[in-house]
Design a protein around this motif. Structure first.
Motif: not given
Length: 353
Positions: A58, A174, A51-52, A55, A167, A169, A242, A176-177
């Protein structure tokens, strides 16, 4: 001139088919790089790290989509990172300093980026200044304007509605994703299935032939640069939300990473061929590379060297599958060597992972 027409449209149609497919070389490099990073770091395959990566990708992914349209049309935009920083500061200034509702801050981000892109397009098409010079000038102008607006300091205290964009989810994903995926889908449909997309690649294939085919070259190119700026504004919104701050230094060197991702994904540096799906794979390659180097304790300035090395190697090895497949392993070995040297200099002993 009529005899040139069939050949021109044949090339455009062939490019239209190619842009629908993912380059096998890009996919193999992504798989090989991920496998190598998984072997070198026990934390790489964790869900949180995955996920990082998404993120972190993105913002670069949105910029890479912008770069894909511009480069595919035979242009160049070196101002993406600076315009992203300006847009983030503009949105934060509207929300915090002016105290306007969050929706106006969102609009300010997109408008600031779109205006910068429109100016680029006007100078390229009306003043006939090369895109390299125009966007290089905008790189400095946008960065300086961001510093002036913010007085050289980050603008903190964004409303919760904006912070949620960066931020939040929903369903554990996330925000942004989600925005990146939606943007990529729309951009892919535009480039692959619309007249706008066909005309964009036609410009990159041959501007003279496109003009002879009845395409309004200057008008279309202005739209492309405006779209590129608006996407940079969206990237600025994602970054600002973010980090919960309008940072005037945001986006430094991001244009390098975005252009690299587009080229790795199959976009021809000289125009005429582009793929949004390929660009997303290129952005993931850059995201995996940066994430892996971070896990390997390679410092940020060495990471910039690695990104530049990937771009040079990829450009020189296009079409050579064996060489392309070895790029990932080469850079991983280089990163591991750098880490070993750094740790040795610090006198720290590593435990095997």
């Amino acid at each position: 001139m009529a005899s040139e027409q069939p050949g021109f449209w044949a090339r455009v149609q062939r490019a239209s088919v190619e842009r629908l497919h993912i380059r096998l070389e890009s996919l193999l490099v992504l798989v090989a790089l991920s496998a190598a990073m998984a072997l070198l770091s026990p934390f790489f395959l964790s869900l949180s790290n995955f996920l990082n990566i998404l993120l972190a990708t993105s913002t670069i992914g949105v910029l890479a989509i912008a770069a894909t349209f511009v480069i595919g049309s035979g242009g160049l935009d070196l101002s993406l990172g600076s315009v992203m920083g300006l847009a983030g500061v503009a949105g934060a200034f509207v929300a915090v300093n002016l105290g306007w509702p969050s929706v106006f801050a969102l609009i300010a981000c997109i408008l600031a980026g779109g205006l910068a892109g429109y100016i680029n397009g006007q100078l390229v098409t009306r003043a006939f200044v090369p895109a390299f010079i125009v966007t290089l000038g905008m790189l400095g102008l946008a960065r300086g304007l961001a510093l002036v607006i913010s007085q050289g300091r980050a603008i903190y205290g964004l409303p919760s509605a904006i912070v949620y964009i960066g931020q939040g989810r929903p369903f554990g994903i996330p925000m942004p994703v989600i925005i990146l995926v939606l943007t990529a889908i729309v951009a892919h449909c535009v480039l692959a299935y619309t007249r706008f997309g066909r005309h964009t690649l036609a410009l990159g294939d041959s501007e003279g032939a496109a003009r002879a085919a009845g395409i309004r070259v200057e008008h279309h190119r202005r739209i492309i640069y405006t779209l590129s700026g608006a996407l940079a504004g969206l990237a600025g919104l994602l970054f600002t939300a973010r980090v919960n701050a309008g940072d005037p230094t945001a986006g430094i060197n991001y244009e390098l990473t975005a252009i690299t991702a587009a080229i790795i994904g199959g976009t021809n540096l000289f125009g005429g061929r582009a793929s949004i799906l390929g660009t997303m794979i290129g952005a993931l390659i850059m995201g995996v590379l940066q994430n892996g180097l971070t896990l390997l304790a390679v410092q940020s300035y060495y990471q910039q060297m690695a990104i530049g090395a990937v771009l040079m190697q990829w450009t020189g090895a296009q079409g050579t599958l064996a060489v392309l497949g070895g790029l990932a392993l080469f850079n991983v070995v280089l990163a591991w060597s750098l880490r070993w040297l750094l740790v040795r200099d610090r006198g720290v002993h590593l435990q095997p992972g």
